[in-house]
Enzyme design. Sequence first.
Site: not given
Ligand code: BG6
Length: 494
Positions: A96, A244
């Site tokens: 923790d 992303h």
């Molecule tokens: C995550 C997001 O980083 O990526 C999610 O927090 C999203 O909301 C996900 O659904 C999408 O990832 P992938 O690999 O399914 O395209």
Amino acid sequence: MTDKNILTENKARAVVIIGITGDLARRMLIPSLYALYRDNLLPKDIKLVGASRSNLTTEAFRALVAESLMQFVAATDRVPVKMEGFCQSFEYAAVDSAKPETFAVLADILGNVKNSEVIYHLSTSPNLYGSICAALQSAGLAHDKARLLIEKPIGHDLTSSRAINAAAGAVFDEERIFRIDHYLGKESVQNLLALRFGNMLFEPLWNASHIEQVQITVAETVGVEGRWGYYDDAGALRDMVQNHMLQLLSLIAMEPPAGLDSSSVRNEKIKVLRSLRPIGSDNTAIDSVQGQYSAGSIGGTSVVSYADEEGSKASNTETFVALRAHIDNWRWAGVPFYLRTGKRLAERSTEIFIQFRSVPHSIFKAAGAGLSPNKMIIKMQPEESIQLYLMSKVPGLDRDGLKLKAVPLNLSFDHVFSKQPRRIAYERLFLDAINNNGTLFVHRDEIEAAWQWIDGIHNGWQQSGQPPHKYASGSWGPTSAIALTERHGHSWHE
Ligand code: BG6
């Protein structure tokens, strides 16, 4: 950036996952480590340790690991004897960060490898990253061979991301911090490098003189999947674009790196992020669209609106965002990069669409045949393929005039590489972290450049006070997203 860290002699001797009882660990991290273990890809004698705040016996913990394998590993990938061996090799430590003295247990469990290369993977709320790093340090575990793996979201804006990076950086040097963006672990994302820099065909055309527009779409059919609290605080811009989508944009737009090492690749991505033209209060109205899903139907099943999701309250959080971005550098001057992502859209699809410019003069015009510009569609999810649309003559004697048609050259990776097993992104990322290779991880400067751009958009939205436009679940987002491209003579590829 000075790190050059393809140092495979520095293989990790232990992987410690802190936050092992959480959703990400159970769904992704445990199954990925299991797959590496099953295929004998982990270094021999590597120690695996799970840690969390819960007071679990080793037996109870191993039962939890076994349960997550049963739940999240496909039946065809389960090898009972390997599963048993994997569970038995996992140790558990109750720690923790509010009580740093509890980390002594972890030091005991690591035993003779505690001063060697150990990976600490924090799969907890980012609010805890600082205190966990400090607790590791006070237990003598954050020495100069230890590595830190951290998950997104690294902050909520530039200020909070700087605070997290500073807290982690106070304990671990930058080259020992591996920030995960799971998209970089995807085969299709790494393939962008191969496509761009392993072929002579594209690079001479990869610029504003030959490319008219680029679109990056990450469309999801899922809703907030029981994560309303987290999601409502983030929204699509922070949840998907900041990380992303900007990673995809950087890989598509960057200059050729000097090599595949982490410094070379990440330096080029940073330059792209720093060249993004700000979108702020002056232009959010024309260069951005926010949406929020209302009820509708996905694949024939009715789904509720965002406002009716479990745990929801009245909210103006966007579940869809579309942007028109510009990269202000020589290569991309004047080329719009349209970005679009959303939940509860018509289909699950991640793709990059590149439209080349029209030929400068058509010799076919007099013969009455039209031309359309070449297009390339890089499909990344759910299937992986590349389609390159080329103009071709429609066969015939042309007695009614010459006819030309855009026809695709189709390359299906699923078909070409049908015998190659598909790996979960985390398998690749774990292996790279174990091998101390940071190329597929995100540098602090990338995160901060991305937040700076995202904060500008958020501030613009806040100043405008405009709530997101509603869109029906199962559609392609609000109609204003169509106007975003059409205003500039383009249309979304669907
Ligand atoms: C995550 C997001 O980083 O990526 C999610 O927090 C999203 O909301 C996900 O659904 C999408 O990832 P992938 O690999 O399914 O395209």
